[in-house]
Design a protein around this motif. Sequence first.
Motif, short mmCIF file in Angstrom:
data_model
loop_
_atom_site.label_atom_id
_atom_site.label_comp_id
_atom_site.label_asym_id
_atom_site.label_seq_id
_atom_site.Cartn_x
_atom_site.Cartn_y
_atom_site.Cartn_z
N LEU A 238 34.56 -81.95 -118.69
CA LEU A 238 33.25 -82.18 -118.09
C LEU A 238 32.54 -80.87 -117.80
O LEU A 238 31.33 -80.74 -118.02
CB LEU A 238 33.42 -82.98 -116.79
N ALA B 132 31.06 -79.56 -120.78
CA ALA B 132 29.98 -80.41 -121.26
C ALA B 132 28.72 -80.24 -120.42
O ALA B 132 27.60 -80.46 -120.89
CB ALA B 132 30.42 -81.87 -121.26
N LEU B 133 28.90 -79.83 -119.17
CA LEU B 133 27.75 -79.68 -118.27
C LEU B 133 27.16 -78.27 -118.35
O LEU B 133 25.98 -78.08 -118.05
CB LEU B 133 28.16 -79.99 -116.83
N THR C 290 17.08 -76.50 -119.75
CA THR C 290 16.24 -77.30 -118.88
C THR C 290 17.12 -78.32 -118.14
O THR C 290 17.92 -79.02 -118.75
CB THR C 290 15.14 -78.01 -119.70
N GLU D 144 18.49 -81.43 -115.90
CA GLU D 144 18.29 -82.88 -115.79
C GLU D 144 18.95 -83.43 -114.52
O GLU D 144 20.01 -82.98 -114.13
CB GLU D 144 18.92 -83.59 -117.00
N GLU D 145 18.33 -84.46 -113.94
CA GLU D 145 18.88 -85.10 -112.73
C GLU D 145 20.31 -85.59 -112.97
O GLU D 145 21.22 -85.38 -112.16
CB GLU D 145 18.04 -86.32 -112.31
N ALA D 146 20.52 -86.28 -114.09
CA ALA D 146 21.84 -86.88 -114.32
C ALA D 146 22.91 -85.79 -114.36
O ALA D 146 24.01 -85.97 -113.85
CB ALA D 146 21.84 -87.70 -115.62
N GLU D 147 22.58 -84.66 -114.96
CA GLU D 147 23.60 -83.63 -115.12
C GLU D 147 23.98 -82.97 -113.79
O GLU D 147 25.16 -82.77 -113.50
CB GLU D 147 23.12 -82.57 -116.11
N MET E 62 23.73 -84.18 -110.83
CA MET E 62 24.43 -85.13 -109.96
C MET E 62 25.87 -85.35 -110.44
O MET E 62 26.80 -85.42 -109.63
CB MET E 62 23.67 -86.45 -109.89
N ILE E 63 26.05 -85.46 -111.75
CA ILE E 63 27.41 -85.60 -112.28
C ILE E 63 28.26 -84.40 -111.87
O ILE E 63 29.40 -84.53 -111.42
CB ILE E 63 27.36 -85.76 -113.82
N ARG F 48 28.91 -84.37 -107.89
CA ARG F 48 29.90 -85.38 -107.51
C ARG F 48 31.31 -85.00 -107.94
O ARG F 48 32.28 -85.30 -107.26
CB ARG F 48 29.56 -86.72 -108.17
N LEU F 49 31.39 -84.34 -109.10
CA LEU F 49 32.71 -83.97 -109.63
C LEU F 49 33.47 -83.12 -108.62
O LEU F 49 34.69 -83.15 -108.54
CB LEU F 49 32.52 -83.21 -110.94
N PHE G 282 21.35 -86.26 -104.06
CA PHE G 282 21.52 -87.54 -104.74
C PHE G 282 20.44 -88.58 -104.46
O PHE G 282 20.23 -89.49 -105.25
CB PHE G 282 22.88 -88.16 -104.36
N MET H 111 25.64 -72.60 -114.23
CA MET H 111 24.76 -72.52 -115.40
C MET H 111 24.50 -71.06 -115.77
O MET H 111 24.60 -70.67 -116.94
CB MET H 111 23.44 -73.25 -115.09
#
Lengths: 344, 344, 344
Positions: free
Chosen positions: B34, B37-38, B211, B213-216, B218-219, B222-223, B232, B252
């Motif tokens: 993960l 991937a992030l 750039t 993203e919200e989903a990234e 947050m994932i 949370r991890l 969140f 990042m």
Amino acid sequence: MAKTNPGRFFEDYKLGQVIAHAVPRTLSGGERALYHALYPARHALYSSDDFARACGLPAAPLDDMIAFHTVFGKTVPDVSLNAVANLGYAEGRFLMPVYPGDTLRSESEVIGLKQNSNGKSGVVYVRTRGLNQRAEVVLEYMRWVMVRKRDPEAAAPDTVIPALADVVDPGDLMIPPGLDFSGYDFTLAGEPHRWGDYEPGETIDHVDGVTIEEAEHMIATRLWQNTAKVHFDATFRPDGQRLIYGGHVISMARALSFNGLANAQMIVGLNGGAHANPCFSGDTVKAWSEVLDKAETDAPGVGAIRLRLVAVKGDAEPFALKGTDGKYSPDVLLDLDYWALMPR
Amino acid sequence: MAKTNPGRFFEDYKLGQVIAHAVPRTLSGGERALYHALYPARHALYSSDDFARACGLPAAPLDDMIAFHTVFGKTVPDVSLNAVANLGYAEGRFLMPVYPGDTLRSESEVIGLKQNSNGKSGVVYVRTRGLNQRAEVVLEYMRWVMVRKRDPEAAAPDTVIPALADVVDPGDLMIPPGLDFSGYDFTLAGEPHRWGDYEPGETIDHVDGVTIEEAEHMIATRLWQNTAKVHFDATFRPDGQRLIYGGHVISMARALSFNGLANAQMIVGLNGGAHANPCFSGDTVKAWSEVLDKAETDAPGVGAIRLRLVAVKGDAEPFALKGTDGKYSPDVLLDLDYWALMPR
Amino acid sequence: MAKTNPGRFFEDYKLGQVIAHAVPRTLSGGERALYHALYPARHALYSSDDFARACGLPAAPLDDMIAFHTVFGKTVPDVSLNAVANLGYAEGRFLMPVYPGDTLRSESEVIGLKQNSNGKSGVVYVRTRGLNQRAEVVLEYMRWVMVRKRDPEAAAPDTVIPALADVVDPGDLMIPPGLDFSGYDFTLAGEPHRWGDYEPGETIDHVDGVTIEEAEHMIATRLWQNTAKVHFDATFRPDGQRLIYGGHVISMARALSFNGLANAQMIVGLNGGAHANPCFSGDTVKAWSEVLDKAETDAPGVGAIRLRLVAVKGDAEPFALKGTDGKYSPDVLLDLDYWALMPR
């Protein structure tokens, strides 16, 4: 198109029929990492091998809802591809923890059929079982769905409605062999509240909220190999919205319930559940719980607690469930009734 | 609401108090997958077991920032739930690599307290330690945060401000036993530049941008079981924006710094850091570095390099950090000062 | 900027040159979990260790496209950073399954060069090989890309265009040792259709669609350590759109093809492929297949099937590939030609 799966229609189900669902799945630490990245899951027994060993288990099991979603996902192509509605769950029992390395498959037996009076659809009742690589049943639950008929003229089957218990009898809950909460570490678990601190009727607002994203619910739903197109294809519904898999809301609410129920460690029974309203990307999900019942168990230091878990969206006031008309409030997404194990 | 965690307020902290943070976590290859991937993480020592073995380690450790985020995340419910601001870091040291299978927990000692003159809040200084399943300290750092008081009338504690070093002395950096860069494979690592090729004062524009993203975010957040709701819940801030966890920006920027610093393999010291401006979804993050210092080590072929890592957003010119007023430019997100190990 | 990678330009490639690509990668169950969460991948051989063992393999391999993307991603900094266009693939062969725990690296040999008549760019042909930790070749393919020149005045190299087969000869396909489909469980695999049920010329509409999200394609692309900035930086293209890695579309289409081709288990040959049109976030991807050829193999119960896999977006009618002008329809994203192994 002859080779693609059109799904089963109401008249394709026969009482007593056993459907072996496809695509067994070996689970690993990868599924756990993803689960903990998609939901704020923090129950210590499922997070730390050491914590789990101190509680008498060989290692940290995978979160119970990983097992549930994996088993459930396999049933979708056979049970709910042509479903109009997911009507209910009952008599769910988690019979054995699932660990990284286990391989799960599912099978469902048709235990009831009732054609609707309009002749266009009917209700199918199934008992679904999840099995591991040793053919041990790790999970079972009853579920009923409304399914379209292929041919409205097809003859109706004899009506058989199975007698389903409102609640799993606490004596029927399976406690994992060896589970021992007598030396439970409340500090590492995150909260001091034990089984004796909760009383039936008590309600808990879990406070935190999570705003739902398309990418996240799709990643979650695919992870369980649930392929119902309504969750993935924005062009499928006339409103251009992707309907979020109800299980995503269950897992989000369960994880949010850590804040106030950190010690409700293991889910062992699923008494019932309703997806009261649909959930869409952009909704902010919050959760509250109500203690419905308590029961003792034979395992050292282990009590059972029966909880109502409610997921709501937006600014919904906690603890409001239904209107005066008996219908769920439009802000209620989920009403789940389950048994969990807690340190006494 | 009595059973949910309200967080600690300023007057709840006492000098010398040790807080054991909840929810230990067993890490696996899932967390690494993960992480990779992030973030565009590519440091070879953390990507390949074979590369790590050729450098004298038993296997590829988990990226150092996985250890940091895991340890940090556990402190959030106890340290920063009522924090107004994260003020700084100092004296961070990575003491032992973390491998898949390790279980981490965290504890923090209160080492300083200073009530603000307005009487409404105060600064809490903590030394946080991450421990593995053998109770070995894998990581420690000092951090200070501004925390609200529950009761503005509560008495102020005696002011104690710990003496914190501006920079970790290179002699105090821990080099993992066995680490040997004398046969280092620069081709497989991705760049030819060795320790001797970098000079203090040198700046490097890492060129690439991502750039957000919200989903990234947050994932990612949370991890690490970091549950601060501001990350969140889109309804929490009046502007409807989710504030991105500062650690997401750190990871990042560190991953982007591969392009030009591919051989700055192991992070061993964290001298300081400031989250200069908030980051939101839609921002495009870029990074640049400045070489601040260099030091020799006793390990074969291993040098230490002290780096400033700056994350910026948008079209910010590289190498601009602060305005003439001494304040960070509005485009600067992060100013981090760390020690890394590099082949000589 | 001297230390960052500017990428190779056309005049930097020499015939016969072998480029060892950087950053080997150890794969785990984490990569598999992510792959199955990003794509609706359900081929049983790659999902269940037990199913794979019943087919004569030691465990479930990682999906073949995980191996492909991992190998491909490593070539990006050396081959396609200054590429204007990815022109084609040929003679791809999957030579050995990849399992969790394997470490992959890549190398490419320059096998052809042709400067374009405008003198500004040229076509570079490479043979790329993926190797595991035992230096066994797990995968190889030819690829040609158009690359900019640094200096338009630089002399043109001698033109060498390699002779590339249109199709991998079925006799050259590698069947994993031990593979045995004679006891293949069609129920667990999800569909009853065997090799003998498919005929050349037959077309299959895979029905399902997935709407693409920014977070998902970036997570996928980073997972393969593919760092081409056009996929990540919304400010890079004038239109503010992030171009989606073509491999994301390949994996999405391949996974969608389960519905109708559930038994096309192993990808063993890649005859060719074209990314016909760019894909962007918000596109809804669907897929259809055409059976191009069939061949027998020596392995028990195993047949080879040659398939065209087409990904389309939006409301594209299935089975329309090119217009009367011979150009791909604007809705076609991918036209892939591959060999798979199927139970006979």
